[in-house]
Design a protein around this motif. Structure first.
Motif, mmCIF file in Angstrom:
data_model
loop_
_atom_site.group_PDB
_atom_site.id
_atom_site.type_symbol
_atom_site.label_atom_id
_atom_site.label_comp_id
_atom_site.label_asym_id
_atom_site.label_seq_id
_atom_site.Cartn_x
_atom_site.Cartn_y
_atom_site.Cartn_z
ATOM 1 N N PRO A 98 42.255 36.810 37.577
ATOM 2 C CA PRO A 98 43.564 36.225 37.887
ATOM 3 C C PRO A 98 43.832 36.118 39.385
ATOM 4 C CG PRO A 98 43.825 38.525 37.339
ATOM 5 C CD PRO A 98 42.369 38.190 37.111
ATOM 6 N N LYS A 99 44.780 35.306 39.718
ATOM 7 C CA LYS A 99 45.329 35.272 41.072
ATOM 8 C C LYS A 99 46.638 36.051 40.959
ATOM 9 C CE LYS A 99 43.162 31.160 42.807
ATOM 10 N NZ LYS A 99 42.082 31.790 43.498
ATOM 11 N N VAL A 100 46.663 37.221 41.580
ATOM 12 C CA VAL A 100 47.815 38.105 41.467
ATOM 13 C C VAL A 100 48.278 38.513 42.856
ATOM 14 C CG1 VAL A 100 46.373 40.148 41.148
ATOM 15 C CG2 VAL A 100 48.692 40.188 40.304
ATOM 16 N N LYS A 101 49.600 38.630 43.001
ATOM 17 C CA LYS A 101 50.161 39.043 44.285
ATOM 18 C C LYS A 101 51.302 40.023 44.033
ATOM 19 C CE LYS A 101 53.139 34.974 44.519
ATOM 20 N NZ LYS A 101 53.071 34.795 43.094
ATOM 21 N N SER A 102 51.708 40.680 45.080
ATOM 22 C CA SER A 102 52.796 41.645 44.985
ATOM 23 C C SER A 102 54.039 40.970 44.392
ATOM 24 C CB SER A 102 53.102 42.179 46.386
ATOM 25 O OG SER A 102 54.110 43.137 46.323
ATOM 26 N N GLY A 103 54.639 41.625 43.418
ATOM 27 C CA GLY A 103 55.843 41.098 42.779
ATOM 28 C C GLY A 103 55.582 40.369 41.477
ATOM 29 N N ASP A 104 54.319 40.024 41.179
ATOM 30 C CA ASP A 104 53.998 39.385 39.905
ATOM 31 C C ASP A 104 54.126 40.418 38.783
ATOM 32 O OD1 ASP A 104 53.408 37.044 41.225
ATOM 33 O OD2 ASP A 104 51.233 37.235 41.005
ATOM 34 N N VAL A 105 54.431 39.936 37.600
ATOM 35 C CA VAL A 105 54.456 40.800 36.420
ATOM 36 C C VAL A 105 53.128 40.610 35.693
ATOM 37 C CG1 VAL A 105 55.627 41.340 34.262
ATOM 38 C CG2 VAL A 105 56.965 40.625 36.250
ATOM 39 N N VAL A 106 52.484 41.726 35.354
ATOM 40 C CA VAL A 106 51.147 41.695 34.767
ATOM 41 C C VAL A 106 51.202 42.284 33.364
ATOM 42 C CG1 VAL A 106 48.769 42.493 35.053
ATOM 43 C CG2 VAL A 106 50.161 42.003 37.073
ATOM 44 N N LEU A 107 50.704 41.525 32.389
ATOM 45 C CA LEU A 107 50.580 41.988 31.011
ATOM 46 C C LEU A 107 49.111 42.314 30.775
ATOM 47 C CD1 LEU A 107 51.576 42.316 28.032
ATOM 48 C CD2 LEU A 107 51.060 39.877 27.752
ATOM 49 N N LEU A 108 48.823 43.548 30.391
ATOM 50 C CA LEU A 108 47.455 44.002 30.151
ATOM 51 C C LEU A 108 47.303 44.370 28.681
ATOM 52 C CD1 LEU A 108 47.177 46.403 33.229
ATOM 53 C CD2 LEU A 108 46.379 44.035 33.082
ATOM 54 N N ARG A 109 46.217 43.927 28.067
ATOM 55 C CA ARG A 109 45.938 44.257 26.666
ATOM 56 C C ARG A 109 44.549 44.875 26.544
ATOM 57 N NH1 ARG A 109 49.797 41.780 22.776
ATOM 58 N NH2 ARG A 109 51.312 41.071 24.274
ATOM 59 N N ASN A 110 44.468 45.941 25.757
ATOM 60 C CA ASN A 110 43.185 46.553 25.386
ATOM 61 C C ASN A 110 42.328 46.975 26.577
ATOM 62 O OD1 ASN A 110 43.747 46.161 22.630
ATOM 63 N ND2 ASN A 110 43.045 44.052 22.785
ATOM 64 N N PHE A 111 42.913 47.733 27.479
ATOM 65 C CA PHE A 111 42.176 48.263 28.617
ATOM 66 C C PHE A 111 41.739 49.687 28.312
ATOM 67 C CE2 PHE A 111 43.445 44.554 30.652
ATOM 68 C CZ PHE A 111 42.946 44.485 31.936
ATOM 69 N N THR A 112 40.679 50.128 28.959
ATOM 70 C CA THR A 112 40.170 51.484 28.826
ATOM 71 C C THR A 112 40.801 52.358 29.910
ATOM 72 O OG1 THR A 112 38.071 50.656 27.975
ATOM 73 C CG2 THR A 112 38.071 52.896 28.880
ATOM 74 N N VAL A 113 41.276 53.527 29.521
ATOM 75 C CA VAL A 113 41.846 54.475 30.482
ATOM 76 C C VAL A 113 40.696 55.244 31.124
ATOM 77 C CG1 VAL A 113 43.358 56.476 30.764
ATOM 78 C CG2 VAL A 113 43.967 54.676 29.124
ATOM 79 N N LEU A 114 40.728 55.365 32.461
ATOM 80 C CA LEU A 114 39.675 56.088 33.160
ATOM 81 C C LEU A 114 40.277 57.126 34.098
ATOM 82 C CD1 LEU A 114 38.740 54.641 36.365
ATOM 83 C CD2 LEU A 114 39.192 52.831 34.753
ATOM 84 N N ALA A 115 39.552 58.205 34.299
ATOM 85 C CA ALA A 115 39.980 59.261 35.221
ATOM 86 C C ALA A 115 39.602 58.862 36.636
ATOM 87 C CB ALA A 115 39.319 60.587 34.854
ATOM 88 N N ILE A 116 40.509 59.131 37.573
ATOM 89 C CA ILE A 116 40.247 58.866 38.982
ATOM 90 C C ILE A 116 40.375 60.179 39.722
ATOM 91 C CG2 ILE A 116 41.016 57.638 41.043
ATOM 92 C CD1 ILE A 116 42.068 55.463 39.190
ATOM 93 N N ARG A 117 39.305 60.566 40.399
ATOM 94 C CA ARG A 117 39.290 61.833 41.128
ATOM 95 C C ARG A 117 40.446 61.881 42.128
ATOM 96 N NH1 ARG A 117 33.875 62.762 44.011
ATOM 97 N NH2 ARG A 117 33.464 61.421 42.263
ATOM 98 N N GLY A 118 41.230 62.939 42.073
ATOM 99 C CA GLY A 118 42.340 63.118 43.001
ATOM 100 C C GLY A 118 43.611 62.416 42.570
ATOM 101 N N LYS A 119 43.564 61.649 41.504
ATOM 102 C CA LYS A 119 44.740 60.940 40.981
ATOM 103 C C LYS A 119 44.747 61.103 39.468
ATOM 104 C CE LYS A 119 46.158 59.507 44.907
ATOM 105 N NZ LYS A 119 47.374 60.001 45.463
ATOM 106 N N ASP A 120 45.780 60.595 38.832
ATOM 107 C CA ASP A 120 45.892 60.745 37.384
ATOM 108 C C ASP A 120 44.871 59.902 36.617
ATOM 109 O OD1 ASP A 120 47.944 62.561 37.647
ATOM 110 O OD2 ASP A 120 49.501 61.048 37.488
ATOM 111 N N TYR A 121 45.082 58.607 36.601
ATOM 112 C CA TYR A 121 44.257 57.733 35.780
ATOM 113 C C TYR A 121 44.340 56.300 36.289
ATOM 114 C CZ TYR A 121 48.654 56.104 33.883
ATOM 115 O OH TYR A 121 49.907 55.561 33.761
ATOM 116 N N GLY A 122 43.495 55.460 35.722
ATOM 117 C CA GLY A 122 43.509 54.034 36.002
ATOM 118 C C GLY A 122 43.165 53.292 34.735
ATOM 119 N N LEU A 123 43.112 51.981 34.816
ATOM 120 C CA LEU A 123 42.792 51.134 33.679
ATOM 121 C C LEU A 123 41.640 50.220 34.054
ATOM 122 C CD1 LEU A 123 46.464 50.149 32.790
ATOM 123 C CD2 LEU A 123 45.057 51.882 31.657
#
Length: 139
Positions: free
Chosen positions: A45-70
């Motif tokens: 996608p072409k995405v910029k700050s302020g856009d609304v993003v709809l995400l479907r069926n993403f995998t949750v992943l652990a990020i060292r030093g942070k909670d999680y990501g997709l």
């Protein structure tokens, strides 16, 4: 945040990778990392700050030093609502959305529009920290 241009992944399949962060009122001054992988650059996608993003069926992943990501998987899809009163930008796999999602998009736009400069600065800072944590965990 507005992401950098997609680049080819250096590890694993040689797909194009795009990374950005998202937030919503439920996590307020925090952000979640999103990693999109696709074989063709044009399907990202072409995405910029302020856009609304709809995400479907993403995998949750652990990020060292942070909670999680997709991260995308074979069944992931997304839609970017970048212009008010216009259909969503869907450049990758097809994604369906209806009146409920459209109403929520309006709510998120209103919420983001009401954020003051200090709140947006905190989100920017959280986004930078998340991107640094991601780059150090992927090395």
């Amino acid at each position: 945040m507005s992401p950098d241009d997609p680049k080819r992944a250096t590890k694993g399949p040689r797909e194009y990778k795009m990374t950005f962060t998202v937030t919503d009122p439920s996590i307020a001054s925090s952000v979640t990392l999103v990693q999109l992988y696709r074989p063709h650059k044009d399907s990202l996608p072409k995405v910029k700050s302020g856009d609304v993003v709809l995400l479907r069926n993403f995998t949750v992943l652990a990020i060292r030093g942070k909670d999680y990501g997709l991260r995308t998987n074979d069944s992931s899809s997304w839609a970017i609502f970048d212009t008010e009163n216009e259909p969503a930008q869907i450049r990758g796999p097809p994604v369906e959305y209806g009146e409920g999602e459209t109403t929520h998009v309006d709510y998120l736009r209103e919420w983001y529009g009401l954020l003051d400069a200090s709140s947006r600065e905190k989100l920017g800072s959280a986004s930078e920290k998340m991107m640094k944590a991601n780059s150090s965990s992927s090395k």
